[in-house]
Write a protein that holds these residues in place. Structure first.
Motif, PDB file in Angstrom:
ATOM      1  N   ARG A 288      17.324  35.921  61.524  1.00  0.00           N
ATOM      2  CA  ARG A 288      17.305  35.660  62.961  1.00  0.00           C
ATOM      3  C   ARG A 288      15.901  35.850  63.539  1.00  0.00           C
ATOM      4  O   ARG A 288      15.402  35.044  64.312  1.00  0.00           O
ATOM      5  N   THR A 289      15.278  36.967  63.134  1.00  0.00           N
ATOM      6  CA  THR A 289      13.952  37.287  63.665  1.00  0.00           C
ATOM      7  C   THR A 289      12.959  36.203  63.242  1.00  0.00           C
ATOM      8  O   THR A 289      12.162  35.717  64.048  1.00  0.00           O
ATOM      9  N   MET A 290      13.046  35.804  61.987  1.00  0.00           N
ATOM     10  CA  MET A 290      12.148  34.783  61.471  1.00  0.00           C
ATOM     11  C   MET A 290      12.366  33.452  62.197  1.00  0.00           C
ATOM     12  O   MET A 290      11.417  32.761  62.556  1.00  0.00           O
ATOM     13  N   GLU A 291      13.632  33.126  62.435  1.00  0.00           N
ATOM     14  CA  GLU A 291      13.933  31.868  63.133  1.00  0.00           C
ATOM     15  C   GLU A 291      13.398  31.875  64.558  1.00  0.00           C
ATOM     16  O   GLU A 291      12.971  30.847  65.075  1.00  0.00           O
ATOM     17  N   THR A 292      13.454  33.036  65.203  1.00  0.00           N
ATOM     18  CA  THR A 292      12.923  33.138  66.561  1.00  0.00           C
ATOM     19  C   THR A 292      11.431  32.805  66.568  1.00  0.00           C
ATOM     20  O   THR A 292      10.932  32.090  67.441  1.00  0.00           O
ATOM     21  N   PHE A 293      10.715  33.310  65.569  1.00  0.00           N
ATOM     22  CA  PHE A 293       9.284  32.999  65.460  1.00  0.00           C
ATOM     23  C   PHE A 293       9.073  31.514  65.141  1.00  0.00           C
ATOM     24  O   PHE A 293       8.214  30.870  65.728  1.00  0.00           O
ATOM     25  N   ASP A 294       9.845  30.980  64.215  1.00  0.00           N
ATOM     26  CA  ASP A 294       9.710  29.563  63.854  1.00  0.00           C
ATOM     27  C   ASP A 294       9.850  28.673  65.084  1.00  0.00           C
ATOM     28  O   ASP A 294       9.073  27.755  65.309  1.00  0.00           O
ATOM     29  N   ARG A 295      10.892  28.982  65.866  1.00  0.00           N
ATOM     30  CA  ARG A 295      11.189  28.149  67.020  1.00  0.00           C
ATOM     31  C   ARG A 295      10.076  28.231  68.052  1.00  0.00           C
ATOM     32  O   ARG A 295       9.617  27.223  68.573  1.00  0.00           O
ATOM     33  N   ALA A 296       9.620  29.448  68.334  1.00  0.00           N
ATOM     34  CA  ALA A 296       8.596  29.618  69.369  1.00  0.00           C
ATOM     35  C   ALA A 296       7.272  28.987  68.940  1.00  0.00           C
ATOM     36  O   ALA A 296       6.574  28.394  69.747  1.00  0.00           O
ATOM     37  N   LEU A 297       6.934  29.116  67.652  1.00  0.00           N
ATOM     38  CA  LEU A 297       5.632  28.632  67.194  1.00  0.00           C
ATOM     39  C   LEU A 297       5.661  27.163  66.799  1.00  0.00           C
ATOM     40  O   LEU A 297       4.620  26.538  66.616  1.00  0.00           O
TER      41      LEU A 297
ATOM     42  N   PHE B 279       4.014  22.261  66.772  1.00  0.00           N
ATOM     43  CA  PHE B 279       4.663  21.207  67.562  1.00  0.00           C
ATOM     44  C   PHE B 279       5.560  21.873  68.579  1.00  0.00           C
ATOM     45  O   PHE B 279       6.401  22.684  68.218  1.00  0.00           O
ATOM     46  N   ARG B 280       5.363  21.536  69.816  1.00  0.00           N
ATOM     47  CA  ARG B 280       6.186  22.155  70.850  1.00  0.00           C
ATOM     48  C   ARG B 280       6.629  21.115  71.858  1.00  0.00           C
ATOM     49  O   ARG B 280       5.895  20.194  72.159  1.00  0.00           O
ATOM     50  N   VAL B 281       7.805  21.352  72.392  1.00  0.00           N
ATOM     51  CA  VAL B 281       8.273  20.470  73.447  1.00  0.00           C
ATOM     52  C   VAL B 281       8.031  21.186  74.771  1.00  0.00           C
ATOM     53  O   VAL B 281       8.493  22.299  74.972  1.00  0.00           O
ATOM     54  N   SER B 282       7.249  20.558  75.646  1.00  0.00           N
ATOM     55  CA  SER B 282       6.904  21.213  76.904  1.00  0.00           C
ATOM     56  C   SER B 282       8.093  21.174  77.848  1.00  0.00           C
ATOM     57  O   SER B 282       9.091  20.500  77.590  1.00  0.00           O
ATOM     58  N   SER B 283       7.955  21.878  78.970  1.00  0.00           N
ATOM     59  CA  SER B 283       9.059  21.918  79.934  1.00  0.00           C
ATOM     60  C   SER B 283       9.343  20.536  80.510  1.00  0.00           C
ATOM     61  O   SER B 283      10.411  20.276  81.037  1.00  0.00           O
TER      62      SER B 283
ATOM     63  N   ARG C  53       4.486  32.665  71.304  1.00  0.00           N
ATOM     64  CA  ARG C  53       3.544  31.539  71.327  1.00  0.00           C
ATOM     65  C   ARG C  53       2.117  31.977  71.597  1.00  0.00           C
ATOM     66  O   ARG C  53       1.163  31.330  71.177  1.00  0.00           O
ATOM     67  N   ALA C  54       1.969  33.088  72.315  1.00  0.00           N
ATOM     68  CA  ALA C  54       0.634  33.582  72.639  1.00  0.00           C
ATOM     69  C   ALA C  54      -0.200  33.831  71.381  1.00  0.00           C
ATOM     70  O   ALA C  54      -1.423  33.802  71.430  1.00  0.00           O
ATOM     71  N   PHE C  55       0.481  34.048  70.241  1.00  0.00           N
ATOM     72  CA  PHE C  55      -0.254  34.349  69.013  1.00  0.00           C
ATOM     73  C   PHE C  55      -1.278  33.286  68.649  1.00  0.00           C
ATOM     74  O   PHE C  55      -2.334  33.582  68.119  1.00  0.00           O
TER      75      PHE C  55
ATOM     76  N   LEU D  35      -1.330  34.980  76.538  1.00  0.00           N
ATOM     77  CA  LEU D  35      -0.033  34.663  77.153  1.00  0.00           C
ATOM     78  C   LEU D  35      -0.197  33.617  78.244  1.00  0.00           C
ATOM     79  O   LEU D  35       0.536  32.628  78.298  1.00  0.00           O
ATOM     80  N   VAL D  36      -1.168  33.871  79.106  1.00  0.00           N
ATOM     81  CA  VAL D  36      -1.379  32.988  80.251  1.00  0.00           C
ATOM     82  C   VAL D  36      -1.829  31.607  79.780  1.00  0.00           C
ATOM     83  O   VAL D  36      -1.304  30.585  80.222  1.00  0.00           O
ATOM     84  N   THR D  37      -2.770  31.560  78.832  1.00  0.00           N
ATOM     85  CA  THR D  37      -3.285  30.262  78.377  1.00  0.00           C
ATOM     86  C   THR D  37      -2.194  29.452  77.668  1.00  0.00           C
ATOM     87  O   THR D  37      -1.991  28.275  77.967  1.00  0.00           O
ATOM     88  N   ALA D  38      -1.503  30.103  76.734  1.00  0.00           N
ATOM     89  CA  ALA D  38      -0.486  29.374  75.962  1.00  0.00           C
ATOM     90  C   ALA D  38       0.602  28.845  76.882  1.00  0.00           C
ATOM     91  O   ALA D  38       1.048  27.707  76.751  1.00  0.00           O
TER      92      ALA D  38
END
Ligand SMILES: [Zn+2]
Length: 607
Positions: free
Chosen positions: A101-110, A495-499, A342-344, A361-364
């Protein structure tokens, strides 16, 4: 047209399984014994999957326990093994499920999969019963997370039986926390070097942030707690308490830590030294921003439910309202946590400060959703400000001053060879949303420490990237001395999908350098410098996030920052030495490596 048989044999995307949402001590409170699902992957007994491997060797009794086969039909048909404190196979299942679960949370965010492949080990190893002791830790050299077990305090066991065996591998928070250390170490390997007072504290605080937020994705627990606190999540509740059984069993009389532990107070950031406590300042700032976001998301619901007064009547919330509040809380938690992860990609490779994290955080987040619909970004800035956390070298705390400076437009694009690698990865990206992802390719020789780095880059492309960095040392703020080798770390695409629904593609690479001339004097840690490069899909560099080593090439203001970093590293070493009762007992050899050892011990242990 697809044949019918292909359709029928397609494996399900998710695997149902069971865990304690908190820990066994919480027993049958609603939402504690839950079923969750994780990515479905073929498993061998262990479980052993693509990136994780559970090895149930009991270090205290020197024996293996039989490994669970989660693909066994009987287990699959029950949606995973039932909750059990005494069955080691359930322990194996829970460690695997929470780590996944933890790994998937990172995968999704990044927007990519973090690789755990190293030269020696193909996967991260998880040892649910590694040793006898009230702790758990991540160990880079073992490529493993080790969980201890121990007897509850005889005199003050809290809600446990005196002397009862407590398994840290059955605490959701401990698994998620240690797993986060492992993930962060893959993303930024030098964040385990205590080069300033914030570095280890960041590791600790961030691991707690992930563990606490992950709990908000467990719907049954969330719905129950929302009802308990009458919708007001700032009131103390089980969601924001970390490691309850562990804290009580070790005689603390309460949970180990919590999201509400630290009221805003700028002197704490100035004066707190111990990494877990200092990390709690970061946790409280992030949760402050989360609570504000949640409040903003539910205001209209409360207005509707109260005919505009905003005052909820006493007694239970109407079930419909409670369900809606839970949904908003879960969404706010998910988006805040994704923002934190994502800030990473926007962090410097070395020597992090909490202020750098705020800027990242702010930039990402600005890149992804400029509008800040629920005010989370503004709330973060405010929450850091009231805790006295100010980034270095900014002229104000306005959003536009916090966003990292954009790169000099004269800087040449990233090399074409690398962009081709990117295109290959992009073609695999469609598969990403299902189960496959770009596979990590062979590590390169261009870093002293391939072993701990997450990246997807062919050898050839690595060489090109390395040559590019060397040719552009000055523009990248890297030290000109050829003896200070440039290391390439963590190249990847995201790859990210923006709002607004747009697909954003980014290329990120980290470059680091070390000045080892004074490592011994610094307790084994060299002076490190480095730059993170964020580029667009066409190779055009957009941001440079640099922590340069002092050199004559830098502009005056940048040079001053670089010198300040050196001073901070020295100050922190002195501070640690003063607090260490073992100082006078160290041999010369131990003395020359003391910061390395302290870094490992302080940051990796749970409590
Ligand atoms: Zn920790």
């Amino acid at each position: 047209m697809e044949t019918k048989s292909t359709f029928v044999t397609d494996p399900p995307q998710r695997r149902p399984t069971k865990i304690y949402a908190i820990d066994p001590m919480m027993g049958r409170i609603p939402g504690n014994r839950i079923g969750i699902d994780v990515l479905n992957e073929p498993l061998e007994a262990g479980p052993v999957g693509e990136r994780l491997e559970v090895i149930d060797y009991d270090g205290a009794h020197k024996r293996f326990y039989p490994a669970v086969n989660l693909d066994d039909h009987a287990i699959l048909m029950q949606g995973g093994l039932d909750h059990s404190e005494s069955d080691p196979r359930f322990h194996q299942q829970m460690v695997y499920a929470v780590a996944m679960r933890t790994m998937e949370t990172f995968d999704r965010a990044l927007g990519r999969k973090i690789s755990f492949r190293s030269r020696k080990y193909p996967r991260l190893r998880l040892f649910p019963h590694a040793f006898h002791g009230a702790n758990a830790f991540y160990d880079r050299s073992l490529h493993a997370v080790c969980f201890g077990y121990f007897r509850a305090d005889e005199n003050e066991p809290g809600a446990n039986l005196p002397g009862q065996t407590i398994f840290t591998c059955l605490s959701h928070d401990i698994i998620a926390h240690e797993m986060t250390h492992a993930l962060v170490d893959r993303l930024r390997r030098y964040f385990l070097e205590a080069s300033n007072i914030d570095v280890l504290a960041f590791h600790e605080g961030f691991a707690d942030v992930v563990a606490l937020f992950q709990r908000f994705s467990f719907q049954e627990l969330l719905a129950d707690q929302i009802q308990t606190v009458h919708g007001n999540l700032r009131e103390k509740n089980d969601l924001v308490k970390l490691a309850q059984q562990f804290g009580q069993a070790t005689g603390m009389g309460r949970e180990l830590r919590g999201a509400l532990d630290v009221p805003p107070n700028p002197t704490m950031y100035r004066d707190t030294f111990e990494p877990h406590q200092r990390g709690s300042i970061l946790v409280s700032a992030v949760f402050d921003a989360f609570f504000r976001t949640y409040q903003r998301r539910i205001n209209y619901l409360i207005r509707i439910a109260t005919g505009g007064t905003g005052r909820l009547p006493d007694g239970d919330l109407l079930p419909d309202l409670a369900a809606r509040l839970a949904r908003e809380a879960s969404r706010a938690a998910e988006s805040t946590l994704a923002m934190c992860i994502r800030a990473f990609d926007y962090l410097p490779p070395v020597d992090i400060r909490f202020g750098d994290y705020l800027r990242a955080l702010v930039t990402a987040d600005y890149e992804l959703s400029p509008a800040d619909e629920y005010g989370t970004r503004a709330a973060m800035i405010e929450a850091f400000r009231v805790r006295g956390i100010y980034p270095d070298g900014v002229i104000s705390l306005a959003e536009e001053s916090l966003i990292w400076p954009t790169a000099d437009p004269g800087l040449p694009n990233l090399p074409m060879e690398m962009m081709e690698t990117l295109r290959e990865i992009m073609s695999a990206a469609n598969a990403f949303s299902r189960t496959k992802a770009p596979s990590p390719t062979s590590a390169t020789k261009f870093s002293e420490s391939d072993e701990g780095t997450d990246r997807d880059l062919s050898h050839e492309a690595s060489v090109k990237l390395w040559e590019w960095a060397n040719a552009n040392r000055a523009a990248l703020m890297l030290h000109p001395d050829p003896n200070m080798k440039v290391e390439v770390h963590g190249f990847h695409t995201a790859f990210r999908v923006s709002s607004t629904g747009q697909l954003l593609t980014e290329v990120v690479a980290q470059f680091a350098q070390a000045d080892r001339s004074s490592s011994e004097k610094r307790g084994g840690i060299p002076l490190r410098g480095g730059t993170t490069v964020v580029a667009a899909a066409d190779g055009k560099v957009r941001y440079l996030i640099a922590k340069p080593l002092p050199s004559a090439n830098l502009t005056d203001s940048v040079k001053k920052q670089a010198e300040l970093r050196v001073q901070r590293q020295e100050e922190y070493l002195r501070l640690f030495d003063q607090a260490d009762p073992m100082m006078s007992h160290f041999s010369a050899e131990e003395l020359s490596k003391r910061m390395l050892r302290r870094g490992n011990f302080a940051a990796l242990h749970f409590g």
